[in-house]
Each structure stands twice: as C-alpha cells, then as structure tokens.
Design a protein around this motif. Structure first.
Motif, PDB file in Angstrom:
ATOM      1  N   ASP A 205      -0.183   4.450 -34.675  1.00 46.45           N
ATOM      2  CA  ASP A 205      -1.476   3.844 -34.441  1.00 46.45           C
ATOM      3  C   ASP A 205      -1.869   2.696 -34.807  1.00 46.45           C
ATOM      4  O   ASP A 205      -2.495   1.778 -34.109  1.00 46.45           O
ATOM      5  CB  ASP A 205      -2.396   5.010 -35.103  1.00 46.45           C
ATOM      6  CG  ASP A 205      -2.223   6.266 -34.421  1.00 46.45           C
ATOM      7  OD1 ASP A 205      -1.946   6.482 -33.416  1.00 46.45           O
ATOM      8  OD2 ASP A 205      -2.570   7.318 -35.280  1.00 46.45           O
ATOM      9  N   TYR A 206      -1.324   2.076 -36.189  1.00 46.73           N
ATOM     10  CA  TYR A 206      -1.364   1.058 -36.596  1.00 46.73           C
ATOM     11  C   TYR A 206      -0.861  -0.200 -35.701  1.00 46.73           C
ATOM     12  O   TYR A 206      -1.301  -1.081 -35.490  1.00 46.73           O
ATOM     13  CB  TYR A 206      -0.952   0.763 -38.125  1.00 46.73           C
ATOM     14  CG  TYR A 206      -1.514   1.869 -39.109  1.00 46.73           C
ATOM     15  CD1 TYR A 206      -3.013   1.866 -39.037  1.00 46.73           C
ATOM     16  CD2 TYR A 206      -0.753   2.141 -39.997  1.00 46.73           C
ATOM     17  CE1 TYR A 206      -3.656   2.951 -39.698  1.00 46.73           C
ATOM     18  CE2 TYR A 206      -1.469   2.928 -41.092  1.00 46.73           C
ATOM     19  CZ  TYR A 206      -2.767   3.337 -41.057  1.00 46.73           C
ATOM     20  OH  TYR A 206      -3.465   4.464 -41.953  1.00 46.73           O
ATOM     21  N   GLU A 207       0.210   0.090 -35.249  1.00 44.66           N
ATOM     22  CA  GLU A 207       1.011  -0.867 -34.279  1.00 44.66           C
ATOM     23  C   GLU A 207       0.228  -1.090 -32.948  1.00 44.66           C
ATOM     24  O   GLU A 207       0.143  -2.211 -32.508  1.00 44.66           O
ATOM     25  CB  GLU A 207       2.386  -0.448 -33.966  1.00 44.66           C
ATOM     26  CG  GLU A 207       3.299  -0.449 -35.008  1.00 44.66           C
ATOM     27  CD  GLU A 207       4.606   0.057 -34.851  1.00 44.66           C
ATOM     28  OE1 GLU A 207       4.951   1.028 -33.753  1.00 44.66           O
ATOM     29  OE2 GLU A 207       5.721   0.031 -35.851  1.00 44.66           O
ATOM     30  N   ARG A 208      -0.301  -0.105 -32.495  1.00 49.51           N
ATOM     31  CA  ARG A 208      -1.109  -0.008 -31.414  1.00 49.51           C
ATOM     32  C   ARG A 208      -2.397  -1.053 -31.580  1.00 49.51           C
ATOM     33  O   ARG A 208      -2.869  -1.789 -30.788  1.00 49.51           O
ATOM     34  CB  ARG A 208      -1.606   1.144 -30.900  1.00 49.51           C
ATOM     35  CG  ARG A 208      -2.227   0.823 -29.362  1.00 49.51           C
ATOM     36  CD  ARG A 208      -2.669   2.477 -28.967  1.00 49.51           C
ATOM     37  NE  ARG A 208      -3.452   2.200 -27.720  1.00 49.51           N
ATOM     38  CZ  ARG A 208      -4.671   1.747 -27.309  1.00 49.51           C
ATOM     39  NH1 ARG A 208      -5.407   1.573 -28.473  1.00 49.51           N
ATOM     40  NH2 ARG A 208      -5.118   1.534 -26.093  1.00 49.51           N
ATOM     41  N   ALA A 209      -3.011  -0.759 -32.721  1.00 54.75           N
ATOM     42  CA  ALA A 209      -4.218  -1.309 -33.150  1.00 54.75           C
ATOM     43  C   ALA A 209      -3.848  -2.820 -33.382  1.00 54.75           C
ATOM     44  O   ALA A 209      -4.733  -3.778 -32.889  1.00 54.75           O
ATOM     45  CB  ALA A 209      -4.798  -0.863 -34.305  1.00 54.75           C
ATOM     46  N   LYS A 210      -2.822  -3.279 -33.830  1.00 54.22           N
ATOM     47  CA  LYS A 210      -2.443  -4.677 -34.090  1.00 54.22           C
ATOM     48  C   LYS A 210      -2.124  -5.129 -32.696  1.00 54.22           C
ATOM     49  O   LYS A 210      -2.616  -6.502 -32.426  1.00 54.22           O
ATOM     50  CB  LYS A 210      -0.772  -4.508 -34.816  1.00 54.22           C
ATOM     51  CG  LYS A 210      -0.332  -5.947 -34.964  1.00 54.22           C
ATOM     52  CD  LYS A 210       1.134  -5.876 -35.645  1.00 54.22           C
ATOM     53  CE  LYS A 210       1.640  -7.140 -35.701  1.00 54.22           C
ATOM     54  NZ  LYS A 210       2.898  -7.283 -36.210  1.00 54.22           N
ATOM     55  N   THR A 211      -1.563  -4.610 -31.847  1.00 54.40           N
ATOM     56  CA  THR A 211      -1.194  -5.266 -30.239  1.00 54.40           C
ATOM     57  C   THR A 211      -2.716  -5.287 -29.554  1.00 54.40           C
ATOM     58  O   THR A 211      -2.863  -6.541 -28.830  1.00 54.40           O
ATOM     59  CB  THR A 211      -0.431  -4.309 -29.533  1.00 54.40           C
ATOM     60  OG1 THR A 211      -1.098  -3.149 -29.278  1.00 54.40           O
ATOM     61  CG2 THR A 211       1.162  -4.386 -29.992  1.00 54.40           C
TER      62      THR A 211
ATOM     63  N   ALA B 163       2.263   3.574 -25.277  1.00 52.72           N
ATOM     64  CA  ALA B 163       3.524   4.334 -24.690  1.00 52.72           C
ATOM     65  C   ALA B 163       4.190   5.067 -26.072  1.00 52.72           C
ATOM     66  O   ALA B 163       4.567   6.237 -26.012  1.00 52.72           O
ATOM     67  CB  ALA B 163       4.567   3.921 -23.767  1.00 52.72           C
ATOM     68  N   GLN B 164       4.447   4.331 -27.104  1.00 53.07           N
ATOM     69  CA  GLN B 164       5.208   4.683 -28.082  1.00 53.07           C
ATOM     70  C   GLN B 164       4.508   5.561 -28.792  1.00 53.07           C
ATOM     71  O   GLN B 164       4.777   6.597 -29.344  1.00 53.07           O
ATOM     72  CB  GLN B 164       5.805   3.612 -28.795  1.00 53.07           C
ATOM     73  CG  GLN B 164       6.786   2.605 -28.414  1.00 53.07           C
ATOM     74  CD  GLN B 164       7.239   1.438 -28.984  1.00 53.07           C
ATOM     75  OE1 GLN B 164       6.464   0.883 -29.943  1.00 53.07           O
ATOM     76  NE2 GLN B 164       8.510   0.768 -28.956  1.00 53.07           N
ATOM     77  N   GLN B 165       3.020   5.381 -28.968  1.00 48.56           N
ATOM     78  CA  GLN B 165       2.400   5.970 -29.586  1.00 48.56           C
ATOM     79  C   GLN B 165       2.100   7.565 -29.032  1.00 48.56           C
ATOM     80  O   GLN B 165       2.294   8.680 -29.780  1.00 48.56           O
ATOM     81  CB  GLN B 165       0.872   5.315 -29.657  1.00 48.56           C
ATOM     82  CG  GLN B 165      -0.397   6.150 -30.474  1.00 48.56           C
ATOM     83  CD  GLN B 165      -1.760   5.833 -30.257  1.00 48.56           C
ATOM     84  OE1 GLN B 165      -2.011   5.425 -28.808  1.00 48.56           O
ATOM     85  NE2 GLN B 165      -2.373   5.516 -31.146  1.00 48.56           N
ATOM     86  N   GLU B 166       2.033   7.658 -27.762  1.00 48.83           N
ATOM     87  CA  GLU B 166       2.169   8.840 -27.047  1.00 48.83           C
ATOM     88  C   GLU B 166       3.436   9.680 -27.141  1.00 48.83           C
ATOM     89  O   GLU B 166       3.402  10.704 -27.184  1.00 48.83           O
ATOM     90  CB  GLU B 166       1.717   8.820 -25.662  1.00 48.83           C
ATOM     91  CG  GLU B 166       1.625   9.961 -24.673  1.00 48.83           C
ATOM     92  CD  GLU B 166       0.758  10.830 -25.198  1.00 48.83           C
ATOM     93  OE1 GLU B 166       0.619  12.073 -24.847  1.00 48.83           O
ATOM     94  OE2 GLU B 166      -0.329  10.585 -25.670  1.00 48.83           O
ATOM     95  N   MET B 167       4.460   8.974 -27.237  1.00 50.77           N
ATOM     96  CA  MET B 167       5.916   9.493 -27.248  1.00 50.77           C
ATOM     97  C   MET B 167       5.898  10.119 -28.674  1.00 50.77           C
ATOM     98  O   MET B 167       6.529  11.178 -28.874  1.00 50.77           O
ATOM     99  CB  MET B 167       6.822   8.454 -27.070  1.00 50.77           C
ATOM    100  CG  MET B 167       8.219   9.038 -27.042  1.00 50.77           C
ATOM    101  SD  MET B 167       9.596   7.809 -26.737  1.00 50.77           S
ATOM    102  CE  MET B 167       9.229   6.625 -27.724  1.00 50.77           C
ATOM    103  N   ALA B 168       5.644   9.368 -29.550  1.00 49.15           N
ATOM    104  CA  ALA B 168       5.713   9.856 -31.140  1.00 49.15           C
ATOM    105  C   ALA B 168       4.811  11.117 -31.156  1.00 49.15           C
ATOM    106  O   ALA B 168       5.139  12.050 -31.812  1.00 49.15           O
ATOM    107  CB  ALA B 168       5.147   8.718 -31.963  1.00 49.15           C
TER     108      ALA B 168
END
Length: 230
Positions: free
Chosen positions: A50-56, A129-134
């Motif tokens: 979640d944090y990585e997506r918010a960062k992007t 996509a990584q967030q959903e996969m996780a």
C-alpha cells in the motif's frame, strides 16, 4: 403404503429441525474465514505494498507538475519606459513596444518530461498490480493454512477414536497373551497397530500446532480470538 406415509410424515416434521440446524449465524456476523481475511489484509506485508503504491502516486503527481520548472518568463524594459529618453524627441520610438515580455519553453525538456510521466504511470500500474497480487496471495495463504488446521483437527478426532479401539484390542491381546491363549505374533500385531495410532496422533498434534502458528503469524492475533467470537 402405510409405512411410506409414516416415513413421509416423519421427514416433513423433520424439515424445520433440519432448517434450524443449517441456519447461518446472526445477520451481519462475518464468518471465521471472512474475519481471517480481514485481519490478513492488515498484515505488514500488505501495508508495504500500500505504501509503495501511494509513493508511486506521489511520484506521478510530481512528474506531471515538474514541467513548470522548465518554463521561464523574461521581460526587459526599453529606454522609453524607463523615461531615460524624451518620448517627444523620438518619433519612431513610439511605435516600438514599451515592454518586451517572453516565455521560454525548451522543447527537448518537454519531450523528456512526457517520457518521465509515462514511466511514472507505468510504475503506478506495476505497484497497483503488485498490491492486488499480494492481497490475493495472502488471502489464499491464510485460508489454506486455516483449512489445514481444521482438517488436521478433524483427522485427529478420528485418529483418537481409532486409537482408543486399538488400545482396547491391544489390552485384550495382552491379557490373552499372558494367559497363553494367543501367539506372540498375534499379540505383536495388536501392539504394533496401537503404537502406530499413537504415532499418528503425535504427528497430527504437531501439524495442528504448526498450522495454528502459521495462521497467527499472518493475522497478527491468537486464532482463538477469532474463532471464539460469537
């Protein structure tokens, strides 16, 4: 015919009872698996995604707005506007612009920023996509671990019943062997079956403990805190 009517009447009377035993829990109460999924999605591994997506998202916004850094405005004043020269003395000077204002936009920079924005968007797509996969992986993991736990508990119950029977058979064989009414081979078969049952109980108890720990590692709380909620 009379017997058929009696059986049919019994089945009809049993329907309400059966319906009550199959009725779900109170309305609005989530199932154990639903609560496990909810807790699993709060796992730190998911928060990292979640944090990585918010960062992007922030990087995309930054890339979209940074083109303004390449826009420069300029203005210069001529001698008339500065009143350094008499306007009446300069007939043609009045036809020149009093202000020279311009905006400079480097075309190469704009092309480069467009590429940066596209890269930022692709990074956002990757992070999403990584967030959903996780989320899918941890959902499948916690459900699989919990079902292993419940399966092993059911197998343990069956194994204990079987081992109790084997114990009774072994004790009978032991008494008969002491009375010399059976051979040693018959006694040994009963003893071996009983010991194998005990070994399977130990293995299942270990598997239950491990699967329970694995579920608790994912959800972050004791499994009893979830399964005991009414």
């Amino acid at each position: 015919m009379k017997n058929s009517i009696i059986v049919l009447a019994f089945l009809l009377c049993s329907l309400p009872i059966f319906a009550q035993t199959q009725a779900p829990g109170p309305a609005g109460t989530p199932s154990i698996e639903a609560r496990l999924i909810e807790l699993a999605l709060a796992n730190p591994a998911i928060k990292v995604r979640d944090y990585e997506r918010a960062k992007t998202v922030s990087e995309l916004n930054k890339a979209g707005a940074s083109w303004l850094n390449y826009v420069t405005a300029s203005a210069n004043l001529n001698s008339v506007t500065l009143k350094l020269v008499d306007q009446n003395a300069l007939g043609t000077q009045l036809y020149y612009p009093l202000w020279n204002v311009g905006i400079n936009v480097p075309l190469g920079s704009l092309v480069g920023k467009g590429a940066d924005v596209k890269i930022a968007r692709r990074n956002l797509d990757i992070a999403t996509a990584q967030q959903e996969m996780a989320r899918r992986q941890i959902t499948a993991m916690v459900l699989a671990k919990y079902r292993d736990y419940t399966k092993n508990k059911a197998l343990l119950e069956l194994q204990r019943e079987s081992t109790d029977e084997d114990q009774a058979a072994f004790e009978q064989a032991e008494a008969k062997y002491s009375a010399s009414s059976i051979t040693y081979d018959e006694y040994n078969i009963a003893s071996k079956r009983y010991k194998e049952g005990q070994a399977r109980i130990i293995t299942l108890e270990r598997d239950i403990a491990v699967s329970k720990l694995e579920v608790e590692e994912i959800i972050g709380v004791k499994l009893e805190d979830v399964t005991n909620i009414k």
